[in-house]
Design a protein around this motif. Sequence first.
Motif, PDB file in Angstrom:
ATOM      1  N   GLU A  24     -20.754  13.599 -31.194  1.00  0.00           N
ATOM      2  CA  GLU A  24     -20.533  12.155 -31.270  1.00  0.00           C
ATOM      3  C   GLU A  24     -19.863  11.661 -29.979  1.00  0.00           C
ATOM      4  N   PRO A  25     -20.476  10.727 -29.279  1.00  0.00           N
ATOM      5  CA  PRO A  25     -19.882  10.215 -28.029  1.00  0.00           C
ATOM      6  C   PRO A  25     -18.539   9.525 -28.289  1.00  0.00           C
ATOM      7  N   LEU A  26     -17.569   9.847 -27.450  1.00  0.00           N
ATOM      8  CA  LEU A  26     -16.230   9.259 -27.558  1.00  0.00           C
ATOM      9  C   LEU A  26     -15.811   8.663 -26.221  1.00  0.00           C
ATOM     10  N   GLU A  27     -14.735   7.890 -26.261  1.00  0.00           N
ATOM     11  CA  GLU A  27     -14.241   7.220 -25.058  1.00  0.00           C
ATOM     12  C   GLU A  27     -12.753   7.517 -24.901  1.00  0.00           C
ATOM     13  N   GLY A  28     -12.386   8.041 -23.744  1.00  0.00           N
ATOM     14  CA  GLY A  28     -10.986   8.336 -23.470  1.00  0.00           C
ATOM     15  C   GLY A  28     -10.407   7.351 -22.461  1.00  0.00           C
ATOM     16  N   SER A  29      -9.114   7.081 -22.587  1.00  0.00           N
ATOM     17  CA  SER A  29      -8.412   6.194 -21.652  1.00  0.00           C
ATOM     18  C   SER A  29      -7.053   6.806 -21.335  1.00  0.00           C
ATOM     19  N   VAL A  30      -6.708   6.820 -20.056  1.00  0.00           N
ATOM     20  CA  VAL A  30      -5.444   7.405 -19.640  1.00  0.00           C
ATOM     21  C   VAL A  30      -4.817   6.541 -18.553  1.00  0.00           C
ATOM     22  N   ALA A  76       0.817  -1.210   0.000  1.00  0.00           N
ATOM     23  CA  ALA A  76       0.000   0.000   0.000  1.00  0.00           C
ATOM     24  C   ALA A  76       0.851   1.260   0.000  1.00  0.00           C
ATOM     25  N   HIS A  77       2.125   1.150   0.420  1.00  0.00           N
ATOM     26  CA  HIS A  77       2.988   2.319   0.469  1.00  0.00           C
ATOM     27  C   HIS A  77       3.442   2.738  -0.917  1.00  0.00           C
ATOM     28  N   ALA A  78       3.314   1.896  -1.916  1.00  0.00           N
ATOM     29  CA  ALA A  78       3.766   2.200  -3.272  1.00  0.00           C
ATOM     30  C   ALA A  78       2.637   1.884  -4.246  1.00  0.00           C
ATOM     31  N   ASP A  79       2.004   2.936  -4.755  1.00  0.00           N
ATOM     32  CA  ASP A  79       0.832   2.693  -5.584  1.00  0.00           C
ATOM     33  C   ASP A  79       0.493   3.963  -6.354  1.00  0.00           C
ATOM     34  N   ILE A  80      -0.251   3.810  -7.453  1.00  0.00           N
ATOM     35  CA  ILE A  80      -0.823   4.934  -8.184  1.00  0.00           C
ATOM     36  C   ILE A  80      -2.295   4.631  -8.431  1.00  0.00           C
ATOM     37  N   SER A  81      -3.147   5.581  -8.104  1.00  0.00           N
ATOM     38  CA  SER A  81      -4.574   5.435  -8.398  1.00  0.00           C
ATOM     39  C   SER A  81      -5.053   6.692  -9.112  1.00  0.00           C
ATOM     40  N   THR A  82      -6.026   6.531  -9.998  1.00  0.00           N
ATOM     41  CA  THR A  82      -6.572   7.656 -10.760  1.00  0.00           C
ATOM     42  C   THR A  82      -7.741   8.264 -10.010  1.00  0.00           C
ATOM     43  N   GLN A  83      -7.678   9.555  -9.786  1.00  0.00           N
ATOM     44  CA  GLN A  83      -8.753  10.261  -9.093  1.00  0.00           C
ATOM     45  C   GLN A  83      -9.846  10.720 -10.066  1.00  0.00           C
ATOM     46  N   TYR A  84      -9.439  11.288 -11.184  1.00  0.00           N
ATOM     47  CA  TYR A  84     -10.415  11.687 -12.201  1.00  0.00           C
ATOM     48  C   TYR A  84      -9.689  11.994 -13.506  1.00  0.00           C
ATOM     49  N   ALA A  85     -10.446  12.059 -14.590  1.00  0.00           N
ATOM     50  CA  ALA A  85      -9.936  12.489 -15.895  1.00  0.00           C
ATOM     51  C   ALA A  85     -11.084  13.138 -16.652  1.00  0.00           C
ATOM     52  N   THR A  86     -10.852  14.318 -17.181  1.00  0.00           N
ATOM     53  CA  THR A  86     -11.878  15.048 -17.924  1.00  0.00           C
ATOM     54  C   THR A  86     -11.249  15.711 -19.140  1.00  0.00           C
ATOM     55  N   MET A  87     -12.121  16.158 -20.067  1.00  0.00           N
ATOM     56  CA  MET A  87     -11.677  16.872 -21.254  1.00  0.00           C
ATOM     57  C   MET A  87     -12.264  18.277 -21.234  1.00  0.00           C
ATOM     58  N   SER A  88     -11.469  19.250 -21.645  1.00  0.00           N
ATOM     59  CA  SER A  88     -11.954  20.627 -21.722  1.00  0.00           C
ATOM     60  C   SER A  88     -11.670  21.183 -23.113  1.00  0.00           C
ATOM     61  N   TYR A 107      -7.599   4.092 -17.025  1.00  0.00           N
ATOM     62  CA  TYR A 107      -8.818   4.722 -16.513  1.00  0.00           C
ATOM     63  C   TYR A 107      -9.617   5.202 -17.725  1.00  0.00           C
ATOM     64  N   THR A 108     -10.831   4.683 -17.872  1.00  0.00           N
ATOM     65  CA  THR A 108     -11.654   4.985 -19.050  1.00  0.00           C
ATOM     66  C   THR A 108     -12.830   5.873 -18.666  1.00  0.00           C
ATOM     67  N   PHE A 109     -13.109   6.859 -19.519  1.00  0.00           N
ATOM     68  CA  PHE A 109     -14.225   7.776 -19.269  1.00  0.00           C
ATOM     69  C   PHE A 109     -14.848   8.161 -20.609  1.00  0.00           C
ATOM     70  N   ASN A 110     -16.079   8.620 -20.551  1.00  0.00           N
ATOM     71  CA  ASN A 110     -16.820   9.011 -21.748  1.00  0.00           C
ATOM     72  C   ASN A 110     -16.970  10.527 -21.818  1.00  0.00           C
ATOM     73  N   PHE A 111     -16.962  11.061 -23.017  1.00  0.00           N
ATOM     74  CA  PHE A 111     -17.270  12.482 -23.201  1.00  0.00           C
ATOM     75  C   PHE A 111     -17.769  12.709 -24.617  1.00  0.00           C
ATOM     76  N   THR A 112     -18.482  13.814 -24.788  1.00  0.00           N
ATOM     77  CA  THR A 112     -19.041  14.149 -26.092  1.00  0.00           C
ATOM     78  C   THR A 112     -18.581  15.533 -26.493  1.00  0.00           C
ATOM     79  N   PRO A 113     -17.746  15.663 -27.526  1.00  0.00           N
ATOM     80  CA  PRO A 113     -17.270  16.977 -27.962  1.00  0.00           C
ATOM     81  C   PRO A 113     -18.403  17.835 -28.509  1.00  0.00           C
ATOM     82  N   ARG A 114     -18.284  19.108 -28.313  1.00  0.00           N
ATOM     83  CA  ARG A 114     -19.305  20.046 -28.798  1.00  0.00           C
ATOM     84  C   ARG A 114     -18.955  20.554 -30.195  1.00  0.00           C
TER      85      ARG A 114
END
Length: 200
Positions: free
Chosen positions: A157-163, A37-49, A193-200
């Motif tokens: 058009e709905p898209l899917e991002g992964s980081v 547990a002392h050595a780890d990486i976790s994703t808190q959030y990911a968004t597109m602007s 970490y996968t998330f969905n977004f739709t570009p304007r």
Amino acid sequence: MTAFLMNTSLLRRTRLFMRAGYLAFVIGLGLLGMNNAHADISTQYATMSRQSDGVYALNADFRLSMPQQLQDAINHGTPVSFQVEFNINRPRWYWSNENLASTSREQRISFNSLTREYRVSSGSDQYRYNTLNEALLNVSRVSQWRVLWPTDYTSGEPLEGSVRIYLNTSKLPRTYQLNSLTNQGWGLNSGWYTFNFTPR
């Protein structure tokens, strides 16, 4: 009667021994989990602007904790690199997803023993910090990283991002590379970490 009492006593000692062994096993697992547990990486959030020229930028935040040996390596002058990778896909129900864009960048931490400063390099950008924690905070955050151009997407058009972000052990000195193969705590990788977004 004597034999019966001896057998009963032996059985009782055997049960106590098995319980003690099981308890030691459970405690060992708990300590192993604590060490990992002392050595780890976790994703808190990911968004597109969306920026003024129509390009979409990635913003992401990771929680990063580094093993003490790796911290010591940095403090003794060994540069450490983290790789950030990003993909944009167009979901397709009739076939595998279509990849629209893939990119990556290096986040490099180094220590200057003369100035007693930590330096974070990302492309042409460089930042200086007084403490390692400040430098790690910079590495764990992705801000306004331009990743998707107007020619690559269709509005609405709905898209899917992964980081993901991971320790690039291939850029460590060979001694540390061997250590990373044998020490589970050095396998720093957030996973995708996968998330969905739709570009304007």
